[in-house]
Design a protein around this motif. Sequence first.
Motif, PDB file in Angstrom:
ATOM      1  N   GLN A 109      55.610  37.688  36.584  1.00  0.00           N
ATOM      2  CA  GLN A 109      55.959  38.923  37.277  1.00  0.00           C
ATOM      3  C   GLN A 109      55.003  40.072  36.958  1.00  0.00           C
ATOM      4  N   MET A 110      53.932  39.793  36.266  1.00  0.00           N
ATOM      5  CA  MET A 110      53.009  40.851  35.844  1.00  0.00           C
ATOM      6  C   MET A 110      52.373  41.529  37.056  1.00  0.00           C
ATOM      7  N   GLN A 111      52.446  42.893  37.062  1.00  0.00           N
ATOM      8  CA  GLN A 111      51.934  43.641  38.208  1.00  0.00           C
ATOM      9  C   GLN A 111      50.860  44.649  37.827  1.00  0.00           C
ATOM     10  N   LYS A 112      51.043  45.342  36.693  1.00  0.00           N
ATOM     11  CA  LYS A 112      50.080  46.378  36.314  1.00  0.00           C
ATOM     12  C   LYS A 112      49.856  46.373  34.806  1.00  0.00           C
ATOM     13  N   ALA A 113      48.597  46.525  34.404  1.00  0.00           N
ATOM     14  CA  ALA A 113      48.240  46.694  32.992  1.00  0.00           C
ATOM     15  C   ALA A 113      47.320  47.907  32.896  1.00  0.00           C
ATOM     16  N   ARG A 114      47.806  48.966  32.270  1.00  0.00           N
ATOM     17  CA  ARG A 114      47.013  50.178  32.077  1.00  0.00           C
ATOM     18  C   ARG A 114      46.718  50.321  30.580  1.00  0.00           C
ATOM     19  N   LEU A 115      45.456  50.078  30.204  1.00  0.00           N
ATOM     20  CA  LEU A 115      45.056  50.082  28.796  1.00  0.00           C
ATOM     21  C   LEU A 115      43.868  51.012  28.585  1.00  0.00           C
ATOM     22  N   ARG A 116      43.829  52.073  29.318  1.00  0.00           N
ATOM     23  CA  ARG A 116      42.707  53.005  29.291  1.00  0.00           C
ATOM     24  C   ARG A 116      42.575  53.688  27.921  1.00  0.00           C
ATOM     25  N   SER A 117      41.313  53.970  27.534  1.00  0.00           N
ATOM     26  CA  SER A 117      41.002  54.764  26.333  1.00  0.00           C
ATOM     27  C   SER A 117      41.598  54.164  25.073  1.00  0.00           C
ATOM     28  N   ASN A 118      41.185  52.927  24.774  1.00  0.00           N
ATOM     29  CA  ASN A 118      41.515  52.279  23.519  1.00  0.00           C
ATOM     30  C   ASN A 118      40.216  51.806  22.862  1.00  0.00           C
ATOM     31  N   LEU A 124      36.639  40.787  28.857  1.00  0.00           N
ATOM     32  CA  LEU A 124      37.891  40.954  29.592  1.00  0.00           C
ATOM     33  C   LEU A 124      38.052  39.719  30.470  1.00  0.00           C
ATOM     34  N   ASP A 125      38.982  38.861  30.085  1.00  0.00           N
ATOM     35  CA  ASP A 125      39.182  37.578  30.756  1.00  0.00           C
ATOM     36  C   ASP A 125      40.553  37.582  31.424  1.00  0.00           C
ATOM     37  N   LEU A 126      40.552  37.644  32.757  1.00  0.00           N
ATOM     38  CA  LEU A 126      41.818  37.606  33.490  1.00  0.00           C
ATOM     39  C   LEU A 126      42.321  36.187  33.657  1.00  0.00           C
ATOM     40  N   GLY A 127      41.484  35.227  33.330  1.00  0.00           N
ATOM     41  CA  GLY A 127      41.884  33.832  33.457  1.00  0.00           C
ATOM     42  C   GLY A 127      41.944  33.394  34.914  1.00  0.00           C
ATOM     43  N   SER A 128      42.259  32.159  35.085  1.00  0.00           N
ATOM     44  CA  SER A 128      42.379  31.618  36.446  1.00  0.00           C
ATOM     45  C   SER A 128      43.817  31.490  36.887  1.00  0.00           C
ATOM     46  N   GLN A 129      44.751  31.744  35.967  1.00  0.00           N
ATOM     47  CA  GLN A 129      46.180  31.612  36.275  1.00  0.00           C
ATOM     48  C   GLN A 129      46.875  32.978  36.254  1.00  0.00           C
ATOM     49  N   TYR A 130      46.161  34.014  36.658  1.00  0.00           N
ATOM     50  CA  TYR A 130      46.774  35.346  36.650  1.00  0.00           C
ATOM     51  C   TYR A 130      47.909  35.412  37.676  1.00  0.00           C
ATOM     52  N   SER A 131      48.808  36.340  37.446  1.00  0.00           N
ATOM     53  CA  SER A 131      49.985  36.481  38.307  1.00  0.00           C
ATOM     54  C   SER A 131      49.586  36.830  39.738  1.00  0.00           C
ATOM     55  N   LYS A 132      50.276  36.237  40.687  1.00  0.00           N
ATOM     56  CA  LYS A 132      50.028  36.542  42.088  1.00  0.00           C
ATOM     57  C   LYS A 132      50.440  37.971  42.435  1.00  0.00           C
ATOM     58  N   GLN A 133      51.270  38.579  41.563  1.00  0.00           N
ATOM     59  CA  GLN A 133      51.727  39.949  41.814  1.00  0.00           C
ATOM     60  C   GLN A 133      50.827  40.991  41.153  1.00  0.00           C
ATOM     61  N   LEU A 134      49.832  40.559  40.423  1.00  0.00           N
ATOM     62  CA  LEU A 134      48.966  41.488  39.687  1.00  0.00           C
ATOM     63  C   LEU A 134      48.137  42.323  40.672  1.00  0.00           C
ATOM     64  N   THR A 135      48.294  43.653  40.608  1.00  0.00           N
ATOM     65  CA  THR A 135      47.590  44.539  41.544  1.00  0.00           C
ATOM     66  C   THR A 135      46.676  45.538  40.857  1.00  0.00           C
ATOM     67  N   LEU A 136      46.832  45.745  39.542  1.00  0.00           N
ATOM     68  CA  LEU A 136      46.005  46.740  38.863  1.00  0.00           C
ATOM     69  C   LEU A 136      45.773  46.344  37.413  1.00  0.00           C
ATOM     70  N   VAL A 137      44.499  46.373  37.023  1.00  0.00           N
ATOM     71  CA  VAL A 137      44.115  46.256  35.614  1.00  0.00           C
ATOM     72  C   VAL A 137      43.170  47.422  35.326  1.00  0.00           C
ATOM     73  N   ASP A 138      43.605  48.348  34.462  1.00  0.00           N
ATOM     74  CA  ASP A 138      42.823  49.547  34.153  1.00  0.00           C
ATOM     75  C   ASP A 138      42.459  49.527  32.672  1.00  0.00           C
ATOM     76  N   VAL A 139      41.176  49.284  32.389  1.00  0.00           N
ATOM     77  CA  VAL A 139      40.690  49.312  31.003  1.00  0.00           C
ATOM     78  C   VAL A 139      39.523  50.292  30.879  1.00  0.00           C
ATOM     79  N   GLN A 140      39.588  51.387  31.595  1.00  0.00           N
ATOM     80  CA  GLN A 140      38.525  52.391  31.523  1.00  0.00           C
ATOM     81  C   GLN A 140      38.375  52.911  30.090  1.00  0.00           C
TER      82      GLN A 140
END
Length: 724
Positions: A109-118, A124-140
């Motif tokens: 059910q993963m949809q958003k990961a916001r990990l900015r400014s760490n 950064l490996d999203l893998g090949s089995q990422y969630s179909k609901q994943l719409t945002l990955v923010d690692v700025q």
Amino acid sequence: MNTVHNRILCLIHVLRRRLDRNQLTGAVPSNLNNLTKLAELQLSNNQLSGPLPNLTGMDALAYVDLSNNSFDVSDVPPWFSTLPSLTTLMLEFLKVSGQIPASLFGFPQMQKARLRSNLINGTLDLGSQYSKQLTLVDVQDNRVQELYYGGYSNELQLEGNPYCDQQGSVSKYCDVAQQSNPAATYSTPMQNCGASVCTSDQEMSPNCICSYPYEGTIVFRFLTFSNTENYTYYQTLERYLSGSFQDNQVPVGSLSLQNPKINLYNYFEVDMWIFPSSKVHFDEPEVVLLANLFSNTTFKAPPGFGPYYFIAKPYPSFAAESGSKSKNAGLIAGITVGGLLLASVLAGLIIFAIRRRRRKVKKATEQSLPSGSWYPSQGGSGVPQLKGSRLFSFEELTKCTNNFSEENVLGTGSYGKVYRGALDDGQLIAVKRAQQGSLQGEHEFKTEIEMLSRVHHRNLVGLVGFCFDHNEQILVYEYIPNGSLRDSLSGKSGVHLDWKKRLRIALDAARGLTYLHELANPRIIHRDVKSNNILLDHHLNAKVSDFGLCKPLNDDMKGYITTQVKGTMGYLDPEYYMTQHLTEKSDVYSFGVLLLELVTARKPIERGRFIVREVRNAINKSPDLHDLRELLDPAVCINSTLPGLDRFVELAMKCVEDSSADRPWMSEVAKEIENIMVLAGMNPYIASESNSASFGGERRSHPYQSDVSFDYSGGPYSPKVEPK
């Protein structure tokens, strides 16, 4: 520290709501992961420190936000890979170091990961089995050097990482501006309106009809989904809104949702235009009906959309027909001239009355104010308009409290200390002295005193006077000898309360609140109704006390949108907490909790159990109240049937309905208690003449003493815990 930790845990467990932006400090309790059924954890924008919380085992967690705190530098925690229900992870502006496991993006059910400014580094490996609901990955603004996204094509933000600084890197993921947000462009689809054009002051509906829409912004304080780019959610919201208009017989022709966005506070807001059906504008009663639909939260949002509040724009003036204008021009002119003459006469009379009143007030003030001034710096100006209260000098109060002796301290709270005192005529008083951090502005203090001085009722603690000398802010109340209702229910006061006395106390308190809600000028919402604020006099008559959090309402106000949610945990109206919309019904909810306290003698939250939930569960198991017997106070119901108990509990449960629209008004509550008293063989119109001396032992506490309950005084979004 353990006490603070326990209270934070209690808040999280009971509220299951936001605790962000609340100036919480210290470390998060290490046993937080005992809350295995918790679905949302929002602790962002506080001042929390220590290690990053351990969320291992919290398998029900769907939403986690720990951003903008001062946690220690931490490696990527193991629980990144062990939260199967996770939909949203927000850990921005922290010190999380290391490489993110690909398994984080593979939760179903993963949809958003916001990990900015760490301090995230490596690949950064999203893998090949990422969630179909994943719409945002923010690692700025991290230290990511390599990228593997395995065919992922939705939003990925890498700007500010070494990966983007590599020579020749032209990845679109390194330029946030190039990535669009479909949610920001959503609007309700329009029919093909061809060349139709509306006048400049009208808008075109989705049905191609020009009219004056009712406009506003609906703000959801929480979403259980994070894929705001999915248009299905907006279509569901439109369907629920249309159904609500239909169910409540509001003549709406169509509606348009526009400009959805996440605002500065991570609230989800959508602009809404509501168009009238088969006419150009809504009538005034229809506008009121629409406003109430949202202000009273009659509209029930669809699943996924959490609590909301609505910010309406002023509706355009109701149009007048041009033919009517021309036909009645002469009449209007005549009325205008006559109105001006009448207004001139009235203005003259008002000016005369005001001047005469000012002379009287000035004369009375000069005779009654010992210091001759309200503000020392203003030489007699700004004197509050008082009714029955007097101005004390600081010297008088110093004398009557024996120089504010510690021996005379009755209690201490967030406002300051309360002292017992005695005037020269022998009258006992309670002197409430503000500490420096609690001082209000001069205007605010003056306004509060004017309001309190107008409140006079036998079931309200009376304001005797005040003091503003020497930069002090002191309120002087009548002294109530038999302590608080909480003292009596707990056995601390030595006063035994049988069933009839409890009914009498309930009626007294209800009448006091009814006066505040309906007869006071201006009307007043108490905001902190609880057993510690119900005091008992010599004859065990109840008086509502402590108006420190009260909120006045003008005659034209149906409620009040607060910027701070205030009250006491356990008594706090959940709808008020969620929407920040304060009405008289918020006091009704608190009073319902008080009624349950009267029959159980239990605190609202005791050993992690919420009395409202406990009673509701017992009633659901046994409608005849058989299972409720285990919760009742044995001091009042041993081997006896209490007359009217079933109706009393039924009334309490009506008061604590989740929706304020389903709760009775306080005057209706008072009337029902009167009916219950008749069933118990009592006359509700005869005041209690019982004297506490016949019921009491030696008093061991006082109503102004600190208690183990704690205030709820949240910011605009969530609570702040303050021990009283």
